[in-house]
Write a protein that holds these residues in place. Structure first.
Motif, PDB file in Angstrom:
ATOM      1  N   LEU A  91       1.041  -1.323   0.184  1.00 48.24           N
ATOM      2  CA  LEU A  91       0.191   0.073   0.102  1.00 48.24           C
ATOM      3  C   LEU A  91       0.878   1.309   0.034  1.00 48.24           C
ATOM      4  O   LEU A  91       0.508   2.159  -0.886  1.00 48.24           O
ATOM      5  CB  LEU A  91      -0.978  -0.015   1.120  1.00 48.24           C
ATOM      6  CG  LEU A  91      -1.757   1.299   1.372  1.00 48.24           C
ATOM      7  CD1 LEU A  91      -2.860   1.354   0.107  1.00 48.24           C
ATOM      8  CD2 LEU A  91      -2.614   1.285   2.611  1.00 48.24           C
ATOM      9  N   LYS A 102      -7.826   1.370  -2.965  1.00 51.00           N
ATOM     10  CA  LYS A 102      -9.026   1.499  -1.911  1.00 51.00           C
ATOM     11  C   LYS A 102      -9.309  -0.195  -1.524  1.00 51.00           C
ATOM     12  O   LYS A 102      -9.514  -0.260  -0.295  1.00 51.00           O
ATOM     13  CB  LYS A 102     -10.362   1.961  -2.683  1.00 51.00           C
ATOM     14  CG  LYS A 102     -11.514   1.828  -1.889  1.00 51.00           C
ATOM     15  CD  LYS A 102     -11.551   2.696  -0.827  1.00 51.00           C
ATOM     16  CE  LYS A 102     -13.125   2.362  -0.187  1.00 51.00           C
ATOM     17  NZ  LYS A 102     -13.254   2.593   1.244  1.00 51.00           N
ATOM     18  N   SER A 129      -6.666  -1.106   0.623  1.00 50.56           N
ATOM     19  CA  SER A 129      -6.677  -0.616   2.070  1.00 50.56           C
ATOM     20  C   SER A 129      -7.651  -1.041   2.905  1.00 50.56           C
ATOM     21  O   SER A 129      -7.540  -1.297   4.117  1.00 50.56           O
ATOM     22  CB  SER A 129      -7.259   0.881   1.956  1.00 50.56           C
ATOM     23  OG  SER A 129      -6.397   1.627   1.120  1.00 50.56           O
ATOM     24  N   LYS A 132      -4.845  -0.261  10.066  1.00 51.37           N
ATOM     25  CA  LYS A 132      -3.652   0.408   9.208  1.00 51.37           C
ATOM     26  C   LYS A 132      -2.680   1.066  10.251  1.00 51.37           C
ATOM     27  O   LYS A 132      -1.494   1.574   9.723  1.00 51.37           O
ATOM     28  CB  LYS A 132      -4.192   1.325   8.252  1.00 51.37           C
ATOM     29  CG  LYS A 132      -4.573   0.785   6.832  1.00 51.37           C
ATOM     30  CD  LYS A 132      -5.025   1.654   5.888  1.00 51.37           C
ATOM     31  CE  LYS A 132      -6.453   2.114   6.014  1.00 51.37           C
ATOM     32  NZ  LYS A 132      -7.450   1.266   5.804  1.00 51.37           N
TER      33      LYS A 132
END
Lengths: 289, 289
Positions: free
Chosen positions: A196, A266, A269, A275
Motif C-alpha cells: 500500500l 481502495k 486499504s 492500518k
C-alpha cells in the motif's frame, strides 16, 4: 545458460516452437520483441524512460532495469530480437506473484478501430471497465509440501468485482485454497515498506506526471511468504511491467491509469485490518472483516 | 412567476414549444424530467442522496438542494413533471459559469449497446477520452458594457486538449476574447476558498466513496468577476449537477470520475501562478507562464 522462468504468471510461455521469455543465471530476463509496432514501441519506451532525467529516483525503482536489446536464439530455436531486462524474481525463493493490468481502458486514443473494438470487448467482459483494473495472473506460495496455488487463466478472466476482492485476499492468506484468513495482510499490504505504501508513492507521481500514458501496463506484486514464515520480512515489492502500449502524455496526466490505481488502493486499504498497527513487516494473524 | 434562467450554459434551453428549465424568484430551479429512465433515475438519485446519512456535510454542499418533484406548466405550455432544485446562480450578479462533464467515459457498464456506441463516439470526438473530461458550456463576464463572452457550442464541442487548457485560462482572464492574462487565477482557482481547494476536498471523498458512480455528470464552476473588480471576493464555487446516469457503486470507487477530476486538478494547478501566494481571494494581476 538460458532457461524458461519459473515464476511467470501472465503472458506467453516459452515452449517447443513457442516464443516466450527466457532468463539466465546472472539475473537477466530476455523478453522476445513482439511483432510489428508493439515490440519497437516497447523498446522506444525503455530507451526514453532510461534516459529521461525527469523521472524521480523514488519512481525509477518501480521499473525493471533495461539493458538494451539482443538478437539471440529464442525459445523456438530461431534467432529473434529480445529486450534485455532485470529479472525481477531471480533473487527470490518461492515468491508469490500477482499481475494486475491497470486501467479501465487498455487502448490508446490513437489505436486502430479494429484494435479498439477488440480491447473494448475484453475490457467490458473483464473487471477493467467496472473496477478499473483486471487480474492477469496469480501464483501464491502455500508451503514446501503443497507448492503453489495457481488459478486457471480462464477463472481469472471470468472474475467479477467480488472475485477480484477475494483473489486480493487469497494473495495474503495462509491457505489460498480455502476461506481467506488474510493473515499476511498486515505485513505484505500494510507497513511502512508494504505494498500500500508503495502504491501511494506511485499515485503521487501519477497525479503529477504528464509524460507517459501507460495503456495495458501491469503492476506486479511480489513477496516471499517463505521468509515471512521464518520470521524475516516478506520483502513485498511493486513493479510496473509491459510497455508495448505506452504513449506520450502530451501534457495530460494518465487519468486512466490513475483512476484504476486509486481503485486498487481502495480495495487493498480495506483488506488491511488496522492500518495503524502491524507496521513492522512481521506476521501477525488477522482476519479481514 | 416562472422564467427562463439567464445564466444557463449547457443543456436544453426552454423556448416556444421547447422543454427546458425554469426558475422562480424564490431561488428555485425547475428541471423538466427527462424522458423514460433518465428522468426517473435522476429523481431516484436525488432521493437516495438526500436521505443518505453517509454523505459527509462538507460534501453535501457540492450538490444542489433537492425540494422534490412537481407537475407544473412547462415552458412548452403543457403539464410536465419537474425536479425542483436550488437555483445555484439566483443570488449572483453577472456570474461567470463553466460546465465541465467529468469522466473519460460517459456511459455506465450496464448501458445498452446502442447507447454505449453513441456515447463512445462523442467521448472519442471530444476531449473526454484524451483528457478525462470535456467542456459543455462556458460564459465569462467581461464588464457591464460588453456583457458576456460565450463561445458557440460547436467551438466547445470541437475543442482539443490545448483548447480546453486555453478555455480554463480564459475563464479567469480579464479579457477572455484576447490572449488570456489569467489575472483572476489566484483569486478564483487559488486561495483557501478557491476552486482548486474545493476540488481537492471533492477528490478526497471520491478516493473513498463506493456508493455512487457519477457517469455523464458535470462540475459547475461559478464566480463573480464584478464583485472582484469592486474589491470583494470572487465567491468562487464548485457544484455537481446532472445525475440522470448515476449508478450504484457496489463497493468500487468511481475511478472514471476520479481520474477525470485529477486531470482537471492538474490543469488548474498549472494555471495558478504561485500556489503559495494570493491566498486572500483578492485580485492581483498575474501572467501564466
Amino acid at each position: 545458460m538460458f532457461k524458461v522462468p519459473d515464476h511467470q504468471v501472465a503472458g506467453h510461455v516459452a515452449g517447443v516452437g513457442k516464443l516466450g521469455p527466457l532468463v539466465d543465471d546472472s539475473g537477466r530476463f530476455y523478453k522476445p520483441l513482439q511483432d510489428g509496432k508493439r515490440g519497437t514501441e516497447e523498446v522506444s519506451f525503455y530507451e526514453s524512460f532510461t534516459s529521461n532525467t525527469k523521472i524521480p529516483e523514488n519512481i525509477r525503482k518501480f521499473f525493471p532495469i533495461f539493458y538494451g536489446t539482443k538478437i539471440m536464439k529464442a525459445s523456438t530455436g530461431t534467432e529473434h530480437p529480445h529486450i534485455v531486462l532485470q529479472d525481477l524474481v531471480s533473487s527470490r525463493v518461492s515468491p508469490s506473484v500477482m499481475d494486475i493490468k491497470i486501467g479501465s481502458r487498455t487502448w490508446a486514443p490513437e489505436a486502430t478501430e479494429a484494435y479498439i473494438t477488440k480491447c473494448l470487448k475484453k475490457d467490458r467482459e473483464s473487471t477493467s471497465v467496472s473496477v478499473g483494473y483486471r487480474l492477469s495472473g496469480l501464483r501464491v506460495f502455500i508451503n514446501d509440501e503443497s507448492g503453489f496455488y495457481k488459478p486457471e487463466r480462464d477463472i481469472m478472466r471470468k472474475a467479477g468485482p467480488d472475485d477480484v476482492k477475494l483473489f486480493l485476499m487469497k494473495f495474503v492468506s495462509s491457505n489460498p485454497e480455502s476461506e481467506p484468513d488474510c493473515s499476511l495482510a498486515g505485513s505484505v499490504y500494510g507497513g511502512l515498506n508494504g505494498i500500500l505504501s508503495q502504491l501511494l508513492e506511485l499515485k503521487a507521481w501519477f497525479e503529477d506526471q504528464t509524460m507517459y500514458h501507460f495503456y495495458a501496463c501491469s503492476l506486479l506484486f511480489m513477496f516471499e511468504k517463505g521468509s515471512a514464515l521464518k520470521g524475516a520480512t516478506t520483502n513485498a515489492q511493486v513493479k510496473l511491467i509491459d510497455f508495448a502500449h505506452v504513449t506520450e502524455g502530451k501534457g495530460v496526466i494518465d487519468h486512466n491509469f490513475l483512476g484504476g490505481l486509486c481503485s486498487l488502493i481502495k480495495f487493498i486499504s480495506d483488506i488491511i485490518p488496522d492500518k495503524n498497527h502491524h507496521e513492522n513487516g512481521q506476521i501477525e494473524p488477522q482476519t479481514a472483516d
